[in-house]
Design a protein around this motif. Structure first.
Motif, PDB file in Angstrom:
ATOM      1  N   SER A  23      56.940  32.798  27.497  1.00 17.40           N
ATOM      2  CA  SER A  23      55.870  33.612  26.923  1.00 17.40           C
ATOM      3  C   SER A  23      55.018  33.557  28.041  1.00 17.40           C
ATOM      4  N   CYS A  24      54.398  32.713  28.516  1.00 17.64           N
ATOM      5  CA  CYS A  24      53.193  32.699  29.346  1.00 17.64           C
ATOM      6  C   CYS A  24      53.560  33.424  30.695  1.00 17.64           C
ATOM      7  N   MET A  25      54.834  33.411  31.201  1.00 21.61           N
ATOM      8  CA  MET A  25      55.274  33.829  32.591  1.00 21.61           C
ATOM      9  C   MET A  25      55.634  35.454  32.071  1.00 21.61           C
ATOM     10  N   GLU A  26      56.027  35.838  30.992  1.00 23.77           N
ATOM     11  CA  GLU A  26      55.989  37.170  30.690  1.00 23.77           C
ATOM     12  C   GLU A  26      54.592  37.843  30.935  1.00 23.77           C
ATOM     13  N   ALA A  27      53.872  37.223  30.124  1.00 23.31           N
ATOM     14  CA  ALA A  27      52.410  37.740  30.103  1.00 23.31           C
ATOM     15  C   ALA A  27      51.758  37.882  31.458  1.00 23.31           C
ATOM     16  N   ARG A  28      52.267  37.043  32.257  1.00 27.74           N
ATOM     17  CA  ARG A  28      51.560  37.300  33.685  1.00 27.74           C
ATOM     18  C   ARG A  28      52.393  38.030  34.601  1.00 27.74           C
ATOM     19  N   GLY A  29      53.558  38.544  34.240  1.00 29.74           N
ATOM     20  CA  GLY A  29      54.346  39.246  35.216  1.00 29.74           C
ATOM     21  C   GLY A  29      55.380  38.463  36.145  1.00 29.74           C
ATOM     22  N   ILE A  30      55.441  37.139  35.614  1.00 25.82           N
ATOM     23  CA  ILE A  30      56.211  36.196  36.499  1.00 25.82           C
ATOM     24  C   ILE A  30      57.574  36.274  36.367  1.00 25.82           C
ATOM     25  N   ALA A  31      58.591  36.645  37.063  1.00 24.70           N
ATOM     26  CA  ALA A  31      59.840  36.554  36.672  1.00 24.70           C
ATOM     27  C   ALA A  31      60.503  35.291  37.133  1.00 24.70           C
ATOM     28  N   ASP A  32      61.660  34.764  36.691  1.00 24.74           N
ATOM     29  CA  ASP A  32      62.481  33.598  36.960  1.00 24.74           C
ATOM     30  C   ASP A  32      62.621  33.312  38.387  1.00 24.74           C
ATOM     31  N   ALA A  33      63.176  34.475  39.008  1.00 22.97           N
ATOM     32  CA  ALA A  33      63.096  34.343  40.727  1.00 22.97           C
ATOM     33  C   ALA A  33      62.032  34.025  41.255  1.00 22.97           C
ATOM     34  N   GLU A  34      61.019  34.021  40.757  1.00 24.25           N
ATOM     35  CA  GLU A  34      59.606  33.835  41.603  1.00 24.25           C
ATOM     36  C   GLU A  34      58.971  32.456  41.505  1.00 24.25           C
ATOM     37  N   LEU A  35      60.053  31.819  40.580  1.00 23.73           N
ATOM     38  CA  LEU A  35      59.375  30.360  40.381  1.00 23.73           C
ATOM     39  C   LEU A  35      59.784  29.563  41.747  1.00 23.73           C
ATOM     40  N   ILE A  36      58.703  28.454  41.762  1.00 23.35           N
ATOM     41  CA  ILE A  36      59.401  27.547  42.893  1.00 23.35           C
ATOM     42  C   ILE A  36      60.787  26.934  42.692  1.00 23.35           C
ATOM     43  N   ALA A  87      51.084  28.669  34.135  1.00 25.20           N
ATOM     44  CA  ALA A  87      52.184  29.091  34.457  1.00 25.20           C
ATOM     45  C   ALA A  87      52.099  29.595  35.983  1.00 25.20           C
ATOM     46  N   SER A  88      51.042  30.352  36.563  1.00 28.20           N
ATOM     47  CA  SER A  88      50.949  30.834  37.727  1.00 28.20           C
ATOM     48  C   SER A  88      51.003  29.695  38.792  1.00 28.20           C
ATOM     49  N   CYS A  89      50.900  28.553  38.403  1.00 30.34           N
ATOM     50  CA  CYS A  89      50.834  27.324  39.464  1.00 30.34           C
ATOM     51  C   CYS A  89      52.221  27.409  39.897  1.00 30.34           C
ATOM     52  N   ALA A  90      53.292  27.560  39.258  1.00 32.85           N
ATOM     53  CA  ALA A  90      54.559  27.509  39.834  1.00 32.85           C
ATOM     54  C   ALA A  90      55.287  28.671  40.530  1.00 32.85           C
ATOM     55  N   LYS A  91      54.388  29.589  40.738  1.00 31.12           N
ATOM     56  CA  LYS A  91      54.798  30.831  41.322  1.00 31.12           C
ATOM     57  C   LYS A  91      55.120  30.718  42.833  1.00 31.12           C
ATOM     58  N   ARG A  92      56.171  31.127  43.483  1.00 26.64           N
ATOM     59  CA  ARG A  92      56.348  30.850  44.847  1.00 26.64           C
ATOM     60  C   ARG A  92      55.581  31.896  45.698  1.00 26.64           C
ATOM     61  N   GLY A  93      55.310  31.499  46.953  1.00 26.03           N
ATOM     62  CA  GLY A  93      54.643  32.374  47.877  1.00 26.03           C
ATOM     63  C   GLY A  93      53.362  32.366  47.916  1.00 26.03           C
ATOM     64  N   GLN A  94      52.720  31.281  47.189  1.00 25.43           N
ATOM     65  CA  GLN A  94      51.165  31.579  46.950  1.00 25.43           C
ATOM     66  C   GLN A  94      50.388  31.548  48.485  1.00 25.43           C
ATOM     67  N   LYS A  95      49.149  32.234  48.624  1.00 23.88           N
ATOM     68  CA  LYS A  95      48.785  31.895  49.659  1.00 23.88           C
ATOM     69  C   LYS A  95      47.154  31.576  49.423  1.00 23.88           C
ATOM     70  N   VAL A  96      46.940  30.560  49.370  1.00 20.17           N
ATOM     71  CA  VAL A  96      45.308  29.928  49.160  1.00 20.17           C
ATOM     72  C   VAL A  96      44.410  29.789  50.424  1.00 20.17           C
ATOM     73  N   PRO A  97      43.410  30.057  50.338  1.00 25.16           N
ATOM     74  CA  PRO A  97      42.437  29.904  51.524  1.00 25.16           C
ATOM     75  C   PRO A  97      42.498  28.408  51.829  1.00 25.16           C
ATOM     76  N   GLN A  98      42.311  28.293  53.404  1.00 27.60           N
ATOM     77  CA  GLN A  98      42.521  27.004  54.207  1.00 27.60           C
ATOM     78  C   GLN A  98      41.264  25.945  53.363  1.00 27.60           C
ATOM     79  N   GLY A  99      41.908  24.863  52.948  1.00 24.14           N
ATOM     80  CA  GLY A  99      40.788  23.804  52.517  1.00 24.14           C
ATOM     81  C   GLY A  99      41.163  23.702  50.969  1.00 24.14           C
ATOM     82  N   TYR A 100      41.917  24.734  50.502  1.00 29.20           N
ATOM     83  CA  TYR A 100      41.930  24.824  48.912  1.00 29.20           C
ATOM     84  C   TYR A 100      43.468  24.114  48.549  1.00 29.20           C
ATOM     85  N   TYR A 101      43.731  23.548  47.522  1.00 27.74           N
ATOM     86  CA  TYR A 101      44.965  23.107  47.043  1.00 27.74           C
ATOM     87  C   TYR A 101      45.786  24.106  46.709  1.00 27.74           C
TER      88      TYR A 101
END
Length: 84
Positions: free
Chosen positions: A47-60, A12-26
């Motif tokens: 349910s997975c979003m709620e457990a990880r504190g991800i709001a609808d507005a944070e989705l890509i 579920a975290s994969c769809a969170k907007r604004g991720q900053k990953v190290p250069q060279g990572y997907y």
């Protein structure tokens, strides 16, 4: 072909907007966004979003808050299912 992606658990975290990953990572959010812009449906377990504190507005853009009921419908619709 029509593609549908359902994210659950830590996925579920994969769809969170604004991720900053190290250069060279997907950046999974960027890849999901590309798929959504080409017509793929992206569902994220509510349910997975709620457990990880991800709001609808944070989705890509293109990802939607979803449910196990929708996952069941998608499985019944699909000719093929890949799980990983």
């Amino acid at each position: 072909e029509e593609v549908r992606v359902f994210l659950m658990g830590d996925g579920a975290s994969c769809a969170k907007r604004g991720q900053k990953v190290p250069q060279g990572y997907y950046n999974a959010a960027d890849m999901l966004g590309m798929a959504a812009r080409r017509g793929a449906k992206i569902g994220v377990c509510g349910s997975c979003m709620e457990a990880r504190g991800i709001a609808d507005a944070e989705l890509i853009e293109g990802a939607q808050h979803s449910s196990m009921a929708e996952l069941t419908e998608w499985h019944q619709w699909a000719d093929k299912v890949a799980v990983f």
